[in-house]
Design a protein around this motif. Structure first.
Motif: not given
Length: 531
Positions: A243-254
Protein backbone atom coordinates in the motif's frame (compact mmCIF):
# COMPACT_ATOMS: atom_id res chain seq x y z
CA UNK A 1 17.37 32.53 53.64
CA UNK A 2 14.07 31.50 55.23
CA UNK A 3 12.98 27.87 55.70
CA UNK A 4 10.19 27.96 53.05
CA UNK A 5 12.59 29.19 50.38
CA UNK A 6 15.10 26.45 51.20
CA UNK A 7 12.38 23.79 50.87
CA UNK A 8 11.24 25.22 47.54
CA UNK A 9 14.80 25.24 46.15
CA UNK A 10 15.33 21.66 47.31
CA UNK A 11 12.14 20.53 45.57
CA UNK A 12 13.11 22.30 42.35
CA UNK A 13 16.59 20.73 42.42
CA UNK A 14 15.11 17.28 43.07
CA UNK A 15 12.64 17.71 40.22
CA UNK A 16 15.46 18.74 37.89
CA UNK A 17 17.43 15.60 38.71
CA UNK A 18 14.47 13.30 38.24
CA UNK A 19 13.62 14.94 34.92
CA UNK A 20 17.14 14.40 33.63
CA UNK A 21 17.03 10.71 34.46
CA UNK A 22 13.46 10.09 33.33
CA UNK A 23 12.78 7.60 30.52
CA UNK A 24 10.49 10.26 29.07
CA UNK A 25 13.59 12.27 28.14
CA UNK A 26 15.97 9.84 26.42
CA UNK A 27 19.41 11.04 25.35
CA UNK A 28 19.92 12.19 21.80
CA UNK A 29 21.90 10.00 19.41
CA UNK A 30 24.96 12.13 20.11
CA UNK A 31 24.55 12.16 23.89
CA UNK A 32 25.08 9.24 26.27
CA UNK A 33 24.26 9.03 29.98
CA UNK A 34 26.42 7.25 32.49
CA UNK A 35 26.06 3.50 32.91
CA UNK A 36 24.09 3.07 36.16
CA UNK A 37 25.49 -0.35 37.08
CA UNK A 38 28.47 -2.59 36.36
CA UNK A 39 27.75 -5.96 34.75
CA UNK A 40 30.12 -8.78 35.66
CA UNK A 41 28.94 -11.48 33.27
CA UNK A 42 28.01 -11.60 29.62
CA UNK A 43 24.55 -13.17 29.72
CA UNK A 44 22.19 -11.39 32.08
CA UNK A 45 18.64 -12.81 32.04
CA UNK A 46 15.48 -11.27 33.43
CA UNK A 47 16.43 -7.61 33.67
CA UNK A 48 13.35 -5.42 34.00
CA UNK A 49 11.92 -1.94 34.05
CA UNK A 50 8.49 -0.47 34.65
CA UNK A 51 6.69 0.68 31.53
CA UNK A 52 4.50 3.72 32.01
CA UNK A 53 2.96 3.18 28.57
CA UNK A 54 1.83 -0.38 29.23
CA UNK A 55 1.53 0.00 33.00
CA UNK A 56 3.54 -3.05 34.08
CA UNK A 57 7.01 -4.52 34.45
CA UNK A 58 8.76 -5.50 31.22
CA UNK A 59 11.52 -8.10 31.36
CA UNK A 60 14.44 -8.42 29.00
CA UNK A 61 17.66 -10.44 28.81
CA UNK A 62 21.05 -9.12 27.70
CA UNK A 63 24.07 -10.65 26.04
CA UNK A 64 27.17 -8.47 26.25
CA UNK A 65 30.47 -8.80 24.39
CA UNK A 66 33.38 -10.10 26.43
CA UNK A 67 35.14 -6.81 25.74
CA UNK A 68 32.32 -4.91 27.42
CA UNK A 69 33.26 -6.42 30.78
CA UNK A 70 36.96 -5.66 30.58
CA UNK A 71 36.95 -2.00 29.54
CA UNK A 72 34.77 0.99 30.30
CA UNK A 73 34.65 3.39 27.37
CA UNK A 74 33.93 1.57 24.11
CA UNK A 75 30.43 1.76 22.67
CA UNK A 76 28.62 -0.97 20.76
CA UNK A 77 25.88 -1.43 18.21
CA UNK A 78 22.71 -3.17 19.37
CA UNK A 79 20.62 -6.04 18.01
CA UNK A 80 17.15 -6.54 19.48
CA UNK A 81 16.09 -10.20 19.29
CA UNK A 82 12.35 -10.98 19.31
CA UNK A 83 10.85 -14.33 20.27
CA UNK A 84 7.96 -16.32 18.86
CA UNK A 85 4.38 -16.90 20.05
CA UNK A 86 4.35 -18.36 23.56
CA UNK A 87 8.00 -17.46 24.13
CA UNK A 88 9.61 -14.91 26.41
CA UNK A 89 12.83 -13.02 27.10
CA UNK A 90 14.70 -16.32 27.57
CA UNK A 91 13.79 -17.84 24.19
CA UNK A 92 17.13 -16.77 22.70
CA UNK A 93 19.04 -17.91 25.79
CA UNK A 94 20.94 -21.13 26.61
CA UNK A 95 17.76 -23.20 26.87
CA UNK A 96 16.44 -21.88 23.54
CA UNK A 97 18.29 -20.76 20.42
CA UNK A 98 21.47 -20.24 22.46
CA UNK A 99 22.41 -17.05 20.66
CA UNK A 100 25.70 -16.75 22.57
CA UNK A 101 27.17 -19.80 20.84
CA UNK A 102 26.15 -18.50 17.42
CA UNK A 103 27.45 -15.00 18.16
CA UNK A 104 30.78 -16.24 19.48
CA UNK A 105 31.41 -18.36 16.40
CA UNK A 106 30.59 -15.49 14.06
CA UNK A 107 32.62 -12.99 16.09
CA UNK A 108 35.65 -15.25 16.32
CA UNK A 109 35.75 -15.84 12.56
CA UNK A 110 35.48 -12.11 11.88
CA UNK A 111 32.01 -12.18 10.31
CA UNK A 112 30.54 -9.78 12.87
CA UNK A 113 31.92 -7.27 15.37
CA UNK A 114 31.18 -7.46 19.11
CA UNK A 115 27.61 -6.24 19.67
CA UNK A 116 25.06 -5.97 22.45
CA UNK A 117 22.02 -8.27 22.13
CA UNK A 118 18.76 -7.35 23.86
CA UNK A 119 15.99 -9.96 24.15
CA UNK A 120 12.75 -8.36 25.36
CA UNK A 121 9.61 -10.00 26.67
CA UNK A 122 7.01 -9.63 23.93
CA UNK A 123 4.02 -11.44 25.44
CA UNK A 124 1.84 -12.56 22.51
CA UNK A 125 1.51 -9.06 21.11
CA UNK A 126 3.16 -9.55 17.71
CA UNK A 127 5.27 -6.65 19.02
CA UNK A 128 2.58 -4.25 17.77
CA UNK A 129 0.17 -1.90 19.50
CA UNK A 130 -3.12 -3.64 20.18
CA UNK A 131 -5.94 -2.48 17.92
CA UNK A 132 -7.95 -0.98 20.81
CA UNK A 133 -5.03 0.94 22.32
CA UNK A 134 -5.11 -1.06 25.55
CA UNK A 135 -1.66 -2.62 25.14
CA UNK A 136 0.60 -0.39 23.07
CA UNK A 137 3.65 -2.62 22.87
CA UNK A 138 5.33 -0.96 19.89
CA UNK A 139 5.04 2.48 21.50
CA UNK A 140 6.67 1.07 24.63
CA UNK A 141 9.40 -0.58 22.56
CA UNK A 142 10.32 2.58 20.65
CA UNK A 143 9.73 5.23 23.29
CA UNK A 144 10.81 3.43 26.47
CA UNK A 145 12.84 0.27 25.84
CA UNK A 146 15.21 1.56 23.15
CA UNK A 147 16.04 4.78 25.09
CA UNK A 148 16.43 2.76 28.30
CA UNK A 149 18.98 0.45 26.67
CA UNK A 150 20.89 3.47 25.37
CA UNK A 151 20.97 4.84 28.93
CA UNK A 152 21.82 1.64 30.76
CA UNK A 153 24.45 0.34 28.34
CA UNK A 154 27.30 1.82 26.37
CA UNK A 155 25.61 1.79 22.97
CA UNK A 156 26.43 3.85 19.91
CA UNK A 157 22.80 5.01 20.12
CA UNK A 158 22.42 5.62 16.39
CA UNK A 159 19.96 3.94 14.04
CA UNK A 160 22.69 2.88 11.61
CA UNK A 161 24.02 0.57 14.32
CA UNK A 162 20.68 -0.70 15.58
CA UNK A 163 18.98 -3.83 14.19
CA UNK A 164 15.88 -5.81 15.08
CA UNK A 165 15.59 -9.54 14.35
CA UNK A 166 13.09 -12.22 15.28
CA UNK A 167 11.65 -15.62 14.50
CA UNK A 168 8.01 -16.53 13.84
CA UNK A 169 5.88 -13.93 15.67
CA UNK A 170 9.14 -12.09 16.32
CA UNK A 171 9.89 -12.13 12.60
CA UNK A 172 6.58 -10.38 11.99
CA UNK A 173 7.51 -7.89 14.70
CA UNK A 174 10.99 -7.29 13.28
CA UNK A 175 9.57 -6.44 9.85
CA UNK A 176 6.79 -4.28 11.27
CA UNK A 177 8.82 -2.35 13.86
CA UNK A 178 11.69 -1.43 11.53
CA UNK A 179 9.39 -0.56 8.63
CA UNK A 180 7.27 1.74 10.77
CA UNK A 181 10.23 3.26 12.59
CA UNK A 182 13.09 3.81 10.14
CA UNK A 183 14.19 6.69 12.36
CA UNK A 184 15.13 4.11 15.02
CA UNK A 185 16.26 1.01 13.08
CA UNK A 186 18.25 0.45 9.90
CA UNK A 187 18.18 -3.37 9.71
CA UNK A 188 15.32 -5.86 9.89
CA UNK A 189 15.77 -9.64 9.98
CA UNK A 190 12.72 -11.91 9.78
CA UNK A 191 13.21 -15.65 10.29
CA UNK A 192 10.10 -17.58 9.29
CA UNK A 193 7.98 -14.47 9.93
CA UNK A 194 4.47 -15.37 11.02
CA UNK A 195 2.84 -14.18 7.81
CA UNK A 196 -0.32 -15.87 6.60
CA UNK A 197 -1.85 -14.93 3.29
CA UNK A 198 -5.28 -13.29 3.34
CA UNK A 199 -6.72 -16.57 2.08
CA UNK A 200 -5.14 -18.44 5.00
CA UNK A 201 -6.37 -15.92 7.59
CA UNK A 202 -9.90 -16.18 6.24
CA UNK A 203 -9.85 -20.00 6.39
CA UNK A 204 -8.59 -20.26 9.99
CA UNK A 205 -10.84 -21.77 12.63
CA UNK A 206 -12.69 -19.20 14.71
CA UNK A 207 -10.85 -20.06 17.92
CA UNK A 208 -7.47 -19.97 16.19
CA UNK A 209 -8.23 -16.63 14.60
CA UNK A 210 -9.55 -15.03 17.78
CA UNK A 211 -6.67 -16.15 19.98
CA UNK A 212 -3.66 -15.29 17.88
CA UNK A 213 -4.75 -12.54 15.51
CA UNK A 214 -8.22 -11.19 16.24
CA UNK A 215 -7.35 -10.22 19.80
CA UNK A 216 -4.32 -8.27 18.57
CA UNK A 217 -5.48 -6.72 15.30
CA UNK A 218 -9.26 -6.59 15.63
CA UNK A 219 -11.91 -8.63 13.87
CA UNK A 220 -12.28 -11.06 16.76
CA UNK A 221 -15.38 -13.16 16.19
CA UNK A 222 -15.46 -12.18 12.53
CA UNK A 223 -15.43 -14.52 9.56
CA UNK A 224 -14.34 -14.05 5.96
CA UNK A 225 -12.92 -10.71 4.88
CA UNK A 226 -14.25 -9.10 8.07
CA UNK A 227 -11.10 -10.40 9.71
CA UNK A 228 -8.90 -8.27 7.46
CA UNK A 229 -9.43 -5.06 9.38
CA UNK A 230 -7.87 -1.78 8.33
CA UNK A 231 -5.74 -1.85 11.47
CA UNK A 232 -4.46 -5.33 10.67
CA UNK A 233 -3.50 -4.17 7.18
CA UNK A 234 -1.60 -1.21 8.62
CA UNK A 235 0.55 -3.59 10.70
CA UNK A 236 0.97 -6.54 8.31
CA UNK A 237 3.98 -6.49 5.95
CA UNK A 238 1.96 -8.17 3.18
CA UNK A 239 -0.24 -5.09 3.13
CA UNK A 240 1.83 -2.08 4.13
CA UNK A 241 4.60 -2.95 1.65
CA UNK A 242 1.93 -3.09 -1.05
CA UNK A 243 0.00 0.00 0.00
CA UNK A 244 2.91 2.39 0.55
CA UNK A 245 5.48 3.83 -1.81
CA UNK A 246 8.67 1.81 -2.21
CA UNK A 247 10.66 4.88 -1.21
CA UNK A 248 9.19 4.54 2.31
CA UNK A 249 11.36 1.49 2.92
CA UNK A 250 14.62 2.39 1.20
CA UNK A 251 16.38 3.24 4.47
CA UNK A 252 15.89 -0.29 5.87
CA UNK A 253 17.94 -3.34 4.92
CA UNK A 254 15.84 -6.51 5.01
CA UNK A 255 16.81 -10.15 5.40
CA UNK A 256 14.07 -12.82 5.28
CA UNK A 257 14.50 -16.60 5.58
CA UNK A 258 11.79 -19.27 5.63
CA UNK A 259 12.09 -23.06 5.24
CA UNK A 260 10.39 -24.98 2.46
CA UNK A 261 8.91 -27.47 4.95
CA UNK A 262 6.97 -24.87 6.93
CA UNK A 263 3.42 -25.96 7.68
CA UNK A 264 1.79 -22.71 6.50
CA UNK A 265 4.23 -19.81 6.50
CA UNK A 266 5.99 -20.79 3.25
CA UNK A 267 3.05 -19.21 1.38
CA UNK A 268 3.00 -15.82 3.11
CA UNK A 269 6.77 -15.45 2.97
CA UNK A 270 6.92 -16.45 -0.68
CA UNK A 271 4.19 -13.94 -1.42
CA UNK A 272 6.15 -11.29 0.46
CA UNK A 273 9.31 -11.97 -1.56
CA UNK A 274 7.39 -11.64 -4.83
CA UNK A 275 5.78 -8.42 -3.60
CA UNK A 276 9.14 -6.92 -2.64
CA UNK A 277 10.62 -7.95 -6.00
CA UNK A 278 7.66 -6.46 -7.87
CA UNK A 279 8.06 -3.16 -5.99
CA UNK A 280 11.85 -3.16 -6.28
CA UNK A 281 12.34 -3.06 -2.51
CA UNK A 282 15.86 -4.34 -1.88
CA UNK A 283 16.14 -7.39 0.37
CA UNK A 284 17.87 -10.73 0.84
CA UNK A 285 15.62 -13.79 0.70
CA UNK A 286 16.45 -17.40 1.45
CA UNK A 287 14.53 -20.65 1.34
CA UNK A 288 16.40 -23.66 2.65
CA UNK A 289 15.48 -27.21 3.56
CA UNK A 290 13.76 -27.08 6.94
CA UNK A 291 10.74 -26.27 9.05
CA UNK A 292 9.61 -24.11 11.98
CA UNK A 293 12.37 -25.18 14.36
CA UNK A 294 15.12 -23.75 16.54
CA UNK A 295 17.71 -25.64 14.51
CA UNK A 296 16.53 -23.92 11.31
CA UNK A 297 16.77 -20.46 12.89
CA UNK A 298 20.20 -21.17 14.38
CA UNK A 299 21.39 -21.96 10.87
CA UNK A 300 19.67 -18.81 9.56
CA UNK A 301 21.53 -16.61 12.03
CA UNK A 302 24.86 -17.77 10.61
CA UNK A 303 24.10 -15.62 7.57
CA UNK A 304 21.83 -13.06 9.23
CA UNK A 305 24.58 -11.84 11.56
CA UNK A 306 27.07 -11.15 8.72
CA UNK A 307 24.21 -9.41 6.91
CA UNK A 308 23.72 -7.16 9.95
CA UNK A 309 27.47 -6.45 10.08
CA UNK A 310 27.58 -5.49 6.40
CA UNK A 311 24.54 -3.29 6.87
CA UNK A 312 26.07 -1.49 9.87
CA UNK A 313 29.14 -0.80 7.73
CA UNK A 314 26.97 0.51 4.90
CA UNK A 315 28.30 -2.18 2.57
CA UNK A 316 26.41 -4.19 0.00
CA UNK A 317 25.84 -7.81 0.89
CA UNK A 318 28.03 -9.96 -1.41
CA UNK A 319 26.64 -12.43 -3.91
CA UNK A 320 26.91 -16.13 -3.24
CA UNK A 321 30.21 -17.93 -3.58
CA UNK A 322 29.72 -19.81 -6.82
CA UNK A 323 30.88 -23.33 -7.52
CA UNK A 324 34.00 -23.40 -9.68
CA UNK A 325 33.80 -25.70 -12.67
CA UNK A 326 36.83 -26.85 -14.63
CA UNK A 327 34.77 -27.41 -17.80
CA UNK A 328 36.38 -30.85 -17.93
CA UNK A 329 33.98 -33.51 -19.17
CA UNK A 330 34.31 -37.26 -18.85
CA UNK A 331 31.75 -37.88 -21.56
CA UNK A 332 31.34 -37.94 -25.31
CA UNK A 333 28.79 -36.03 -27.35
CA UNK A 334 26.40 -37.55 -29.86
CA UNK A 335 23.81 -35.63 -31.86
CA UNK A 336 20.60 -37.23 -33.08
CA UNK A 337 17.85 -35.77 -35.21
CA UNK A 338 14.15 -35.84 -34.42
CA UNK A 339 12.43 -34.33 -37.40
CA UNK A 340 14.17 -31.00 -37.98
CA UNK A 341 15.28 -30.71 -34.34
CA UNK A 342 18.59 -31.64 -32.79
CA UNK A 343 19.02 -33.63 -29.57
CA UNK A 344 22.43 -33.50 -27.85
CA UNK A 345 23.44 -36.62 -25.94
CA UNK A 346 26.21 -36.54 -23.32
CA UNK A 347 27.29 -40.13 -22.73
CA UNK A 348 29.80 -41.13 -20.01
CA UNK A 349 33.20 -42.23 -21.34
CA UNK A 350 32.80 -45.61 -19.64
CA UNK A 351 29.41 -46.22 -21.23
CA UNK A 352 28.63 -49.93 -21.39
CA UNK A 353 25.84 -50.93 -23.76
CA UNK A 354 25.04 -53.97 -21.63
CA UNK A 355 24.14 -51.78 -18.64
CA UNK A 356 20.92 -49.82 -18.22
CA UNK A 357 21.15 -46.02 -17.95
CA UNK A 358 18.72 -43.38 -16.84
CA UNK A 359 18.27 -40.24 -18.90
CA UNK A 360 18.08 -36.65 -17.73
CA UNK A 361 16.14 -34.69 -20.37
CA UNK A 362 17.25 -31.06 -20.35
CA UNK A 363 14.85 -28.46 -21.75
CA UNK A 364 16.90 -25.35 -22.63
CA UNK A 365 14.75 -22.25 -22.66
CA UNK A 366 15.58 -18.59 -23.05
CA UNK A 367 16.71 -17.00 -19.80
CA UNK A 368 18.98 -14.26 -18.56
CA UNK A 369 21.82 -16.41 -19.84
CA UNK A 370 22.27 -19.10 -22.45
CA UNK A 371 22.66 -22.22 -20.32
CA UNK A 372 23.86 -24.87 -22.75
CA UNK A 373 23.50 -28.63 -22.44
CA UNK A 374 27.28 -28.80 -22.15
CA UNK A 375 27.21 -26.51 -19.09
CA UNK A 376 24.59 -28.75 -17.49
CA UNK A 377 26.78 -31.76 -18.26
CA UNK A 378 29.78 -30.03 -16.65
CA UNK A 379 27.77 -29.34 -13.48
CA UNK A 380 26.66 -32.97 -13.29
CA UNK A 381 29.82 -34.56 -14.66
CA UNK A 382 30.77 -36.56 -11.56
CA UNK A 383 27.19 -37.73 -11.10
CA UNK A 384 27.10 -39.05 -14.68
CA UNK A 385 30.13 -41.22 -13.96
CA UNK A 386 29.05 -42.83 -10.71
CA UNK A 387 25.29 -43.15 -11.24
CA UNK A 388 25.01 -44.28 -14.88
CA UNK A 389 23.20 -41.24 -16.24
CA UNK A 390 22.99 -39.79 -19.75
CA UNK A 391 21.95 -36.21 -20.52
CA UNK A 392 19.71 -35.47 -23.51
CA UNK A 393 19.39 -31.76 -24.19
CA UNK A 394 17.19 -29.86 -26.62
CA UNK A 395 16.17 -26.29 -27.42
CA UNK A 396 12.55 -26.15 -26.28
CA UNK A 397 11.65 -23.23 -28.57
CA UNK A 398 12.85 -25.18 -31.59
CA UNK A 399 11.04 -28.33 -30.44
CA UNK A 400 7.76 -26.46 -30.01
CA UNK A 401 8.07 -24.63 -33.34
CA UNK A 402 8.68 -27.95 -35.11
CA UNK A 403 5.80 -29.63 -33.35
CA UNK A 404 7.96 -32.40 -31.89
CA UNK A 405 6.25 -34.48 -29.20
CA UNK A 406 8.11 -35.59 -26.12
CA UNK A 407 7.39 -39.21 -26.96
CA UNK A 408 9.20 -38.71 -30.30
CA UNK A 409 12.24 -37.45 -28.35
CA UNK A 410 12.23 -40.33 -25.87
CA UNK A 411 11.77 -42.90 -28.66
CA UNK A 412 14.79 -41.55 -30.52
CA UNK A 413 16.95 -41.46 -27.37
CA UNK A 414 15.87 -44.91 -26.23
CA UNK A 415 16.80 -46.38 -29.60
CA UNK A 416 20.28 -44.87 -29.32
CA UNK A 417 21.36 -45.83 -25.80
CA UNK A 418 20.55 -48.69 -23.42
CA UNK A 419 17.69 -47.55 -21.22
CA UNK A 420 14.08 -48.53 -20.68
CA UNK A 421 10.86 -47.15 -22.10
CA UNK A 422 9.66 -46.32 -18.61
CA UNK A 423 8.95 -43.05 -16.75
CA UNK A 424 11.04 -44.34 -13.83
CA UNK A 425 14.10 -44.12 -16.08
CA UNK A 426 13.47 -40.50 -17.12
CA UNK A 427 14.28 -37.29 -15.27
CA UNK A 428 13.44 -33.79 -16.48
CA UNK A 429 15.39 -30.56 -15.97
CA UNK A 430 14.04 -27.25 -17.25
CA UNK A 431 15.65 -23.82 -17.44
CA UNK A 432 14.24 -20.48 -18.55
CA UNK A 433 11.21 -19.97 -20.78
CA UNK A 434 9.05 -22.70 -22.25
CA UNK A 435 9.47 -24.95 -19.21
CA UNK A 436 5.78 -25.96 -19.46
CA UNK A 437 6.72 -28.35 -22.27
CA UNK A 438 8.80 -30.58 -20.01
CA UNK A 439 6.94 -29.87 -16.77
CA UNK A 440 3.66 -31.20 -18.16
CA UNK A 441 5.36 -34.53 -18.88
CA UNK A 442 5.35 -34.96 -15.08
CA UNK A 443 1.61 -34.43 -14.66
CA UNK A 444 -1.56 -36.35 -15.36
CA UNK A 445 -2.46 -39.94 -14.57
CA UNK A 446 0.36 -41.45 -16.65
CA UNK A 447 3.31 -39.03 -16.54
CA UNK A 448 6.17 -39.54 -18.98
CA UNK A 449 8.80 -38.60 -16.37
CA UNK A 450 8.81 -39.31 -12.66
CA UNK A 451 11.43 -36.79 -11.50
CA UNK A 452 11.25 -33.08 -12.35
CA UNK A 453 13.89 -30.43 -11.63
CA UNK A 454 13.70 -26.73 -12.48
CA UNK A 455 16.35 -24.01 -12.43
CA UNK A 456 14.91 -20.47 -12.66
CA UNK A 457 12.23 -21.79 -14.99
CA UNK A 458 9.15 -20.04 -16.35
CA UNK A 459 6.16 -22.35 -15.99
CA UNK A 460 3.10 -20.41 -17.02
CA UNK A 461 0.41 -23.02 -16.39
CA UNK A 462 1.05 -25.22 -13.33
CA UNK A 463 -1.11 -28.32 -13.16
CA UNK A 464 -3.21 -29.61 -10.25
CA UNK A 465 -2.37 -33.18 -11.29
CA UNK A 466 1.15 -33.69 -10.01
CA UNK A 467 2.14 -37.34 -10.14
CA UNK A 468 5.92 -37.11 -10.13
CA UNK A 469 7.92 -38.74 -7.31
CA UNK A 470 9.94 -35.58 -6.63
CA UNK A 471 9.96 -31.94 -7.68
CA UNK A 472 13.06 -29.86 -7.02
CA UNK A 473 12.91 -26.12 -7.71
CA UNK A 474 15.93 -23.81 -7.47
CA UNK A 475 16.35 -20.09 -8.07
CA UNK A 476 18.34 -17.14 -6.71
CA UNK A 477 16.62 -14.33 -4.81
CA UNK A 478 17.35 -12.02 -7.74
CA UNK A 479 16.42 -14.64 -10.33
CA UNK A 480 14.30 -13.86 -13.37
CA UNK A 481 11.29 -16.15 -12.92
CA UNK A 482 10.65 -15.58 -9.22
CA UNK A 483 6.87 -15.34 -9.57
CA UNK A 484 6.62 -18.46 -11.70
CA UNK A 485 8.81 -20.56 -9.42
CA UNK A 486 6.96 -19.51 -6.27
CA UNK A 487 3.57 -20.08 -7.90
CA UNK A 488 4.64 -23.60 -8.84
CA UNK A 489 6.01 -24.31 -5.36
CA UNK A 490 2.86 -22.97 -3.73
CA UNK A 491 0.66 -25.12 -5.95
CA UNK A 492 2.74 -28.23 -5.31
CA UNK A 493 2.56 -27.68 -1.56
CA UNK A 494 -1.21 -27.25 -1.69
CA UNK A 495 -1.44 -30.47 -3.69
CA UNK A 496 0.79 -32.18 -1.10
CA UNK A 497 3.23 -33.17 -3.83
CA UNK A 498 6.79 -34.13 -2.82
CA UNK A 499 8.72 -30.91 -3.44
CA UNK A 500 12.03 -29.37 -2.48
CA UNK A 501 12.38 -25.60 -2.94
CA UNK A 502 15.50 -23.48 -2.65
CA UNK A 503 16.04 -19.74 -3.00
CA UNK A 504 19.73 -18.90 -2.94
CA UNK A 505 21.69 -15.67 -2.75
CA UNK A 506 22.58 -14.21 -6.13
CA UNK A 507 21.57 -13.27 -9.65
CA UNK A 508 20.62 -15.33 -12.67
CA UNK A 509 23.88 -16.07 -14.48
CA UNK A 510 25.28 -19.12 -16.21
CA UNK A 511 27.67 -19.90 -13.36
CA UNK A 512 24.94 -19.34 -10.77
CA UNK A 513 22.58 -21.61 -12.71
CA UNK A 514 25.32 -24.26 -12.91
CA UNK A 515 25.84 -23.91 -9.14
CA UNK A 516 22.11 -24.43 -8.57
CA UNK A 517 22.10 -27.51 -10.77
CA UNK A 518 25.22 -28.83 -9.03
CA UNK A 519 23.40 -28.39 -5.69
CA UNK A 520 20.68 -30.69 -7.04
CA UNK A 521 23.19 -33.52 -7.44
CA UNK A 522 22.27 -35.28 -4.21
CA UNK A 523 18.57 -35.34 -5.03
CA UNK A 524 19.17 -36.32 -8.66
CA UNK A 525 21.48 -39.08 -7.48
CA UNK A 526 18.84 -40.36 -5.07
CA UNK A 527 16.42 -40.82 -7.96
CA UNK A 528 19.00 -42.55 -10.12
CA UNK A 529 19.29 -45.45 -7.68
CA UNK A 530 15.52 -45.99 -7.59
CA UNK A 531 14.13 -48.80 -9.71
Amino acid sequence: MNRKLLILLALLFSYGLSSCSSDDNPPSEDEQTETPEQFTKRYNPDQSFYSKIIGQEIKYSVLLPQEYLSESTAKYGVVFLLHGWGGNQNSWGPSGLNIQTIVDTQTNNGSVRPLIYIMPEGFNSYFCNRYDGKFNYMDMFINELVPLIDKRFRTTAIKTERAVAGFSMGGFGALSIASQHPETFSVSVGLSPSLNTDEQYISLSQDGWNLQWGNNFGGSGQAGTGRLTSYYKSQCPLHFFKDKSSSTFQAIRYYIDCGDDEERLYAGNGELHSLLRDKNIQHEYRVRNGAHTDSYWRESMKEALPFIERSFKGESYPQETLQKFTEELHSTTKNIKVGNSNIELYIPDDYNSTLTYKVLYYSKGEGNTNLTTEQVAVALDSLMQIKRMIIAGFDVKEIIQNGISFSAITNAVEKTIHTENNADFRLGLAYGSGADYLYHQSTGNTPAIHFFFAEDADIANPSDENQTQIYYLDITDEGTNYNSMFTLFNGLRKAEAPVQYRVRNGVDSSQSAQTGIYSMSYYIGEQLIKK
